[in-house]
Design a protein around this motif. Sequence first.
Motif, PDB file in Angstrom:
ATOM      1  N   UNK A 194       0.872  -1.183   0.000  1.00 34.60           N
ATOM      2  CA  UNK A 194       0.000   0.000   0.000  1.00 34.60           C
ATOM      3  C   UNK A 194       0.909   1.234   0.000  1.00 34.60           C
ATOM      4  N   UNK A 195       0.395   2.354  -0.511  1.00 29.79           N
ATOM      5  CA  UNK A 195       1.247   3.544  -0.646  1.00 29.79           C
ATOM      6  C   UNK A 195       1.841   3.994   0.675  1.00 29.79           C
ATOM      7  N   UNK A 196       1.125   3.771   1.771  1.00 27.03           N
ATOM      8  CA  UNK A 196       1.622   4.227   3.081  1.00 27.03           C
ATOM      9  C   UNK A 196       2.443   3.151   3.810  1.00 27.03           C
ATOM     10  N   UNK A 197       2.825   2.101   3.104  1.00 28.20           N
ATOM     11  CA  UNK A 197       3.489   0.962   3.758  1.00 28.20           C
ATOM     12  C   UNK A 197       4.868   1.315   4.307  1.00 28.20           C
ATOM     13  N   UNK A 198       5.212   0.633   5.429  1.00 27.91           N
ATOM     14  CA  UNK A 198       6.570   0.820   5.993  1.00 27.91           C
ATOM     15  C   UNK A 198       7.578  -0.051   5.251  1.00 27.91           C
ATOM     16  N   UNK A 199       7.082  -0.989   4.448  1.00 27.25           N
ATOM     17  CA  UNK A 199       7.994  -1.852   3.685  1.00 27.25           C
ATOM     18  C   UNK A 199       8.593  -1.022   2.544  1.00 27.25           C
ATOM     19  N   UNK A 200       9.929  -0.868   2.579  1.00 29.37           N
ATOM     20  CA  UNK A 200      10.578  -0.039   1.554  1.00 29.37           C
ATOM     21  C   UNK A 200      11.368  -0.878   0.556  1.00 29.37           C
ATOM     22  N   UNK A 201      11.959  -1.971   1.042  1.00 34.18           N
ATOM     23  CA  UNK A 201      12.723  -2.851   0.156  1.00 34.18           C
ATOM     24  C   UNK A 201      12.382  -4.304   0.512  1.00 34.18           C
ATOM     25  N   UNK A 202      12.898  -5.225  -0.297  1.00 31.87           N
ATOM     26  CA  UNK A 202      12.609  -6.641  -0.013  1.00 31.87           C
ATOM     27  C   UNK A 202      13.234  -7.076   1.319  1.00 31.87           C
ATOM     28  N   UNK A 203      14.229  -6.326   1.820  1.00 33.33           N
ATOM     29  CA  UNK A 203      14.827  -6.662   3.122  1.00 33.33           C
ATOM     30  C   UNK A 203      13.820  -6.506   4.262  1.00 33.33           C
ATOM     31  N   UNK A 204      12.803  -5.673   4.046  1.00 30.58           N
ATOM     32  CA  UNK A 204      11.820  -5.427   5.115  1.00 30.58           C
ATOM     33  C   UNK A 204      10.727  -6.495   5.172  1.00 30.58           C
ATOM     34  N   UNK A 205      10.806  -7.500   4.319  1.00 34.20           N
ATOM     35  CA  UNK A 205       9.705  -8.474   4.240  1.00 34.20           C
ATOM     36  C   UNK A 205       9.713  -9.504   5.374  1.00 34.20           C
ATOM     37  N   UNK A 206      10.836  -9.616   6.051  1.00 34.86           N
ATOM     38  CA  UNK A 206      10.954 -10.622   7.122  1.00 34.86           C
ATOM     39  C   UNK A 206       9.874 -10.419   8.181  1.00 34.86           C
ATOM     40  N   UNK A 207       9.152 -11.491   8.455  1.00 36.13           N
ATOM     41  CA  UNK A 207       8.138 -11.419   9.506  1.00 36.13           C
ATOM     42  C   UNK A 207       6.841 -10.751   9.069  1.00 36.13           C
ATOM     43  N   UNK A 208       6.795 -10.287   7.836  1.00 32.24           N
ATOM     44  CA  UNK A 208       5.569  -9.635   7.333  1.00 32.24           C
ATOM     45  C   UNK A 208       4.621 -10.681   6.743  1.00 32.24           C
ATOM     46  N   UNK A 209       3.350 -10.282   6.655  1.00 41.88           N
ATOM     47  CA  UNK A 209       2.373 -11.198   6.041  1.00 41.88           C
ATOM     48  C   UNK A 209       2.403 -10.991   4.526  1.00 41.88           C
ATOM     49  N   UNK A 210       2.756 -12.066   3.825  1.00 42.17           N
ATOM     50  CA  UNK A 210       2.941 -11.966   2.373  1.00 42.17           C
ATOM     51  C   UNK A 210       1.812 -12.703   1.648  1.00 42.17           C
ATOM     52  N   UNK A 211       1.162 -12.026   0.730  1.00 42.40           N
ATOM     53  CA  UNK A 211       0.115 -12.665  -0.073  1.00 42.40           C
ATOM     54  C   UNK A 211       0.691 -13.108  -1.412  1.00 42.40           C
ATOM     55  N   UNK A 212       0.311 -14.282  -1.866  1.00 42.36           N
ATOM     56  CA  UNK A 212       0.801 -14.793  -3.157  1.00 42.36           C
ATOM     57  C   UNK A 212      -0.330 -15.516  -3.887  1.00 42.36           C
ATOM     58  N   UNK A 213      -0.070 -15.825  -5.154  1.00 41.33           N
ATOM     59  CA  UNK A 213      -0.988 -16.705  -5.890  1.00 41.33           C
ATOM     60  C   UNK A 213      -0.488 -18.115  -5.680  1.00 41.33           C
TER      61      UNK A 213
END
Length: 255
Positions: A127-146
């Motif tokens: 989302x535009x207001x997300x704190x995730x800035x790079x792929x390094x920030x994905x750890x521990x985040x909820x990730x949606x996939x197909x």
Amino acid sequence: MKNLKKLLALTLAVLFVFSLTACVKDSDKTTVSEGKLTMATNATFPPYEYIEGNKVVGIDAEIAALIAKKLDLELEIKDTEFDSIIPGVQKNKYDIGMAGMTVTDERKQQVSFSSSYAKGVQVVIVTEDSKIKTTDDLKGKKIGVQQSTTGDIYASDDFGEDNVTRYGNGNMAVEALKAGKVDCVIIDNEPAKAYVAANKGLKILDTSYAEEEYAICINKNNKDLQKKIDKALKELIDDGSVQKIIDKYISADAE
Ligand code: GLN
């Protein structure tokens, strides 16, 4: 009595062999012999395949149409779930699978692939207001996939299955992101662009997640079709037809 038993055993054995041959024949049958090229896809993957009116259109549909024309076959496109494409090709339910499908070593064990006709990149939508800035920030985040896509496979490997939520298609994953059920969606770059353009408040991270090659999958036993497809595809790549189709759907300045 003994003879009767023997006869019965023999009859059963013969029947068994017959039914086996029947099975082999049935599963070997492709629609190519009937003048058709049956292609399985999942039409929620713009601009490679999506529904317009009641037709599957997009880059893959157009390339497949040119291949079918070269092979003098009538193209029939079947829209199905992404994860039933490979099993269907293995069973000869479909002659080919074409769905922005990435070549992976694991899939190569199950089906054959043509040479590659396009490149894909796995990207991250937030989302535009997300704190995730790079792929390094994905750890521990909820990730949606197909479900069953390379985004699913890589994310599950890198960040753990517990952090990954699988959706039936990209659209559902993006809806979940909008509803705050996941923090990001990992998906191929072109559908990502289409989803971001169609939904307010979303953006794609500048850092990409993985680079890959798209190809057509074919039943491993169907060597004849594989050869024909490879030849037709090579001609269409060499004469610029494939690039022309890709350029029609993907504008260069958006790259
Ligand atoms: N390229 C990805 C894969 O092959 C996604 C394909 C798709 O969703 N149609 O797994």
